[in-house]
Design an enzyme around this catalytic site. Structure first.
Site, mmCIF file in Angstrom:
data_model
loop_
_atom_site.group_PDB
_atom_site.id
_atom_site.type_symbol
_atom_site.label_atom_id
_atom_site.label_comp_id
_atom_site.label_asym_id
_atom_site.label_seq_id
_atom_site.Cartn_x
_atom_site.Cartn_y
_atom_site.Cartn_z
ATOM 1 C CE LYS A 177 -1.497 2.889 2.753
ATOM 2 N NZ LYS A 177 -1.376 4.110 1.922
ATOM 3 C CB SER A 230 4.388 10.303 10.755
ATOM 4 O OG SER A 230 3.115 9.719 10.785
ATOM 5 C CB CYS A 285 13.389 9.585 8.013
ATOM 6 S SG CYS A 285 14.537 8.446 7.246
HETATM 7 P P1 NAD Z 1 2.509 9.057 7.264
HETATM 8 O O1 NAD Z 1 2.650 8.434 8.601
HETATM 9 O O2 NAD Z 1 1.526 10.157 7.101
HETATM 10 O O3 NAD Z 1 2.087 7.944 6.189
HETATM 11 C C1 NAD Z 1 2.809 6.750 6.059
HETATM 12 C C2 NAD Z 1 1.839 5.658 5.610
HETATM 13 O O4 NAD Z 1 0.884 5.432 6.644
HETATM 14 C C3 NAD Z 1 1.061 6.030 4.349
HETATM 15 O O5 NAD Z 1 0.986 4.903 3.507
HETATM 16 C C4 NAD Z 1 -0.302 6.431 4.888
HETATM 17 O O6 NAD Z 1 -1.358 6.145 3.995
HETATM 18 C C5 NAD Z 1 -0.444 5.612 6.159
HETATM 19 N N1 NAD Z 1 -1.221 6.313 7.192
HETATM 20 C C6 NAD Z 1 -1.198 7.650 7.456
HETATM 21 N N2 NAD Z 1 -2.020 7.926 8.492
HETATM 22 C C7 NAD Z 1 -2.540 6.753 8.899
HETATM 23 C C8 NAD Z 1 -3.446 6.384 9.934
HETATM 24 N N3 NAD Z 1 -3.985 7.284 10.754
HETATM 25 N N4 NAD Z 1 -3.764 5.085 10.084
HETATM 26 C C9 NAD Z 1 -3.231 4.151 9.269
HETATM 27 N N5 NAD Z 1 -2.378 4.448 8.262
HETATM 28 C C10 NAD Z 1 -2.031 5.717 8.079
HETATM 29 O O7 NAD Z 1 3.969 9.495 6.803
HETATM 30 P P2 NAD Z 1 4.354 10.375 5.545
HETATM 31 O O8 NAD Z 1 3.957 11.782 5.799
HETATM 32 O O9 NAD Z 1 3.912 9.714 4.297
HETATM 33 O O10 NAD Z 1 5.940 10.249 5.593
HETATM 34 C C11 NAD Z 1 6.765 11.088 6.329
HETATM 35 C C12 NAD Z 1 7.143 10.479 7.661
HETATM 36 O O11 NAD Z 1 7.804 9.242 7.457
HETATM 37 C C13 NAD Z 1 8.121 11.346 8.448
HETATM 38 O O12 NAD Z 1 7.741 11.315 9.799
HETATM 39 C C14 NAD Z 1 9.456 10.654 8.244
HETATM 40 O O13 NAD Z 1 10.404 10.874 9.261
HETATM 41 C C15 NAD Z 1 9.018 9.225 8.208
HETATM 42 N N6 NAD Z 1 10.008 8.409 7.536
HETATM 43 C C16 NAD Z 1 10.795 7.607 8.303
HETATM 44 C C17 NAD Z 1 11.781 6.848 7.706
HETATM 45 C C18 NAD Z 1 12.690 5.990 8.534
HETATM 46 O O14 NAD Z 1 13.431 5.214 7.963
HETATM 47 N N7 NAD Z 1 12.653 6.075 9.843
HETATM 48 C C19 NAD Z 1 11.985 6.916 6.321
HETATM 49 C C20 NAD Z 1 11.153 7.749 5.572
HETATM 50 C C21 NAD Z 1 10.160 8.493 6.192
#
Ligand code: NAD
Length: 485
Positions: A177, A230, A285
Site C-alpha cells: 500500500k 510518521s 527522515c
Molecule cells: P505518514 O505516517 O503520514 O504515512 C505513512 C503511511 O501510513 C502512508 O501509507 C499512509 O497512507 C499511512 N497512514 C497515514 N495515516 C494513517 C493512519 N492514521 N492510520 C493508518 N495508516 C495511516 O507518513 P508520511 O507523511 O507519508 O511520511 C513522512 C514520515 O515518514 C516522516 O515522519 C518521516 O520521518 C518518516 N520516515 C521515516 C523513515 C525511517 O526510515 N525512519 C523513512 C522515511 C520516512
C-alpha cells in the site's frame, strides 16, 4: 481541451482493477499544484481480495527455488536501470523533490534491489555436525507467508524497494500500500516487476489510506507488516499489528542533530549542513533539523550558512539547477508555518525567513530555507519533527553538551558529527544515542547491505529493513536436531 485525469488502479492477482470503493483523492504535483491523477481510497474488501490472492500464490511461490526467484530480480534490475531517468521524472512529478535528488533516490532503490539478489546466500541457515555423539543440528530459514508493506510519500521508489524484492526473494508474497500522495511511481515499479516475469498473485498493490492499513493489521492471513512513516502512525501500526499476532517493523519519524566542532572543515561543513537540512525540502527522515555548533566558531559558521542558504535557487523541479523544492501539500506547509510562528513566539531568533519564497512561486507549495538561532529544548521547534527546510541552531560549549542535548530528544534516528578529530569521532560514536551516525556525511543513510533503523521513538520493532536484518525479518527459522541410526 481538458485531458482526462488518470485514475490509478489496484493490482490484484496479476490484473489491474479499478477500485469499487467510490472514494478517491487527487494526486498533485507539489511544484505546480496541478492534479496529475486520482488515487482510489480502497475498501477493506478490496484488500481482502489482494491478501487472498497473495495467500493462494504463497502455496507455490514458497516452493519455487530461491535461485529462480532471484533470477526474476536480475531482470527487474535491468529494467530499472534502463528506465532510471523515466522513474526519476515520475518521482519529481509526484513528490516534488528536484530531479537530481530523484536520480539519487532511483540509485538507492536499485541498490536495495541488488542486495535482494543475494538472497540465496543471505537466506542460508546454519549447521553443526556432532553437537552430541552422533547428533547433528541444522537451522533452516523459511518464508512467513503474506507480507504487507505500507510506505510514506517521501521516498516513493527507495522505500518500496527496501521491502518487496527481499520479501519476495525470501519466498513470501506481498501486498503493497503506497502512500496515497505518491502512488504513480509504485504503479510503474509493479508494471516493471511483472515485465521482469513475476508470476501473477505474488505481488499485489492496493491503494488507499487508513482503511487499507487497518485491514492489513488485523487480517489473519497477513503474517508480517513492514511500515515506514510518521511516529504516531508507526507506534499505532506496531501495537495493533503485534496485538494481532503479526511480526512488525515500523520505522518512524526523527529529529536529527548535527554537531559542528571547532576543528571542522568549515566550507565543507557548511555545504553538508545545507544539503542535510534543506535538500529535498527537509522531507527526509535523515534530514538535519538541529545543528549544535561550538560557541567559538558559531558566528563565523552562522554567517557562512546564511550566505550559502540565500544563494539556493528555487524553481522548476525538473531543472538541474533548482535546489529549493516544494513541500508535499499545502496542508503540510500550513503546519510548518505554525512551527515558524511558534519559534518566533517562543523567542528563537529568526535569522532566515523562508516564507518569502511563497510569493515568488505561488502555485507550488514552496517554502525557502528557514533558520532559527538561540533555540532551546523548551521550544516546540526543538522537540517536534517539522519535516521541512527549517533548521534550529543551538550554540554549545563542548561536544558533551551537544551529545547531552541530542540524547534528550524523544527520537534517535540519525546524528552527524563534523570534525577532523578521530578522538571526537570515537567519543561521539560511543555516547550519541542514534541508530545511524554520520562523520562529515550529511545524510548518513546506510547502504542497503547494512540494516537501516533508528532507536527510541524513531523505530518500533526488533529488526530493521535491508541487510541481514531484512532477511531475518522476512523469514522464520526451523532448527532440526537429528540422530541417524
Ligand atoms: P505518514 O505516517 O503520514 O504515512 C505513512 C503511511 O501510513 C502512508 O501509507 C499512509 O497512507 C499511512 N497512514 C497515514 N495515516 C494513517 C493512519 N492514521 N492510520 C493508518 N495508516 C495511516 O507518513 P508520511 O507523511 O507519508 O511520511 C513522512 C514520515 O515518514 C516522516 O515522519 C518521516 O520521518 C518518516 N520516515 C521515516 C523513515 C525511517 O526510515 N525512519 C523513512 C522515511 C520516512
Amino acid at each position: 481541451m481538458a485531458t482526462a485525469v488518470k485514475e490509478v488502479k489496484n493490482f490484484i492477482n496479476g490484473e489491474w482493477v479499478q477500485s469499487s470503493s467510490g472514494k478517491s483523492e487527487a494526486v498533485i504535483n507539489p511544484a505546480t499544484g496541478e492534479v496529475i491523477a486520482q488515487v482510489p481510497l480502497s475498501s477493506r474488501e478490496e484488500l481482502d481480495q489482494a491478501v487472498k490472492a497473495a495467500s493462494e500464490a504463497f502455496s507455490w511461490w514458497r516452493k519455487t527455488p530461491v535461485p529462480n526467484r532471484t533470477r526474476i530480480l536480475y531482470r527487474y534490475h535491468q529494467l530499472l536501470v534502463q528506465e532510471a531517468e523515466e522513474l526519476a521524472v515520475i518521482i519529481t512529478q509526484e513528490n516534488g523533490k528536484n530531479i537530481k535528488d530523484s536520480r539519487g533516490e532511483v540509485q538507492r532503490g536499485i541498490e536495495a534491489l541488488e542486495v535482494a539478489t543475494a538472497t540465496p546466500t543471505l537466506m542460508m541457515g546454519q549447521s553443526l555436525p556432532e553437537i552430541a555423539t552422533g547428533i547433528e543440528g541444522v537451522m533452516y530459514r523459511y518464508p512467513l507467508g503474506v507480507v504487507a508493506g505500507i510506505t510514506p510519500f517521501n521516498f516513493p521508489m527507495m522505500i518500496p524497494l527496501w521491502m518487496f524484492p527481499l520479501a519476495l526473494a525470501c519466498g513470501n508474497t506481498f501486498v503493497l500500500k503506497p502512500s496515497e500522495r505518491t502512488p504513480l511511481l509504485a504503479e510503474r515499479l509493479v508494471e516493471l516487476m511483472m515485465e521482469a516475469g513475476l508470476p501473477k498473485g505474488v505481488l499485489n498493490m492496493v491503494h488507499g489510506a487508513h482503511d487499507v492499513v487497518n485491514g492489513m493489521l488485523v487480517h489473519p492471513l497477513v503474517k508480517a507488516v513492514s511500515f515506514v512513516g510518521s511516529q504516531p502512525v508507526a507506534e499505532y501500526v506496531y501495537k495493533t499489528g503485534a496485538a494481532h499476532g503479526k511480526r512488525v517493523q515500523a520505522l518512524a519519524g526523527a529529529k536529527n542533530h548535527a554537531v559542528v566542532m571547532a576543528d571542522c572543515h568549515m566550507e565543507k561543513t557548511v555545504q553538508g549542513i545545507i544539503n542535510g537540512a534543506f535538500g529535498s525540502a527537509g522531507e527526509r527522515c535523515m534530514a538535519t533539523s538541529v545543528v549544535c555548533v561550538m560557541e567559538d566558531i558559531a558566528d563565523e559558521f552562522t554567517a557562512k550558512l546564511l550566505e550559502a542558504a540565500q544563494e539556493l535557487k528555487a524553481g522548476d523541479t525538473q531543472d538541474e539547477e533548482a535546489f529549493v523544492a516544494p513541500l508535499i501539500r499545502d496542508a503540510h506547509r500550513q503546519r510548518v508555518l505554525g512551527y515558524i510562528e511558534s519559534g518566533e513566539a517562543q523567542r528563537a531568533r529568526l535569522l532566515l525567513d523562508g516564507r518569502s519564497v511563497m510569493q515568488e512561486l505561488p502555485d507550488g507549495y514552496y517554502l525557502g530555507p528557514t533558520v532559527f538561532d538561540g533555540v532551546t529544548p523548551e521550544m516546540k521547534i526543538w522537540q517536534d519533527e517539522i519535516f521541512a527546510p527549517v533548521l534550529s541552531i543551538v550554540r554549545v560549549k563542548s561536544l558533551d553538551e551537544a551529545i547531552e542535548l541530542a540524547n534528550r530528544s524523544d527520537f534517535a534516528n540519525g546524528a552527524v558529527l563534523y570534525t577532523t578529530s578521530g578522538e571526537h569521532v570515537r567519543h561521539f560514536r560511543e555516547n550519541i544515542d542514534a541508530g545511524m551516525i554520520g562523520v562529515n556525511v550529511n545524510v548518513p543513510a546506510p547502504m542497503a547491505f547494512f540494516s537501516f533503523a533508528g532507536n527510541k521513538a524513531s523505530f518500533y520493532g526488533d529488526l530493521g529493513t535491508n541487510g541481514t536484518d531484512g532477511v531475518q525479518f522476512y523469514t522464520r527459522k526451523k532448527t532440526v536436531t537429528a540422530r541417524w541410526f
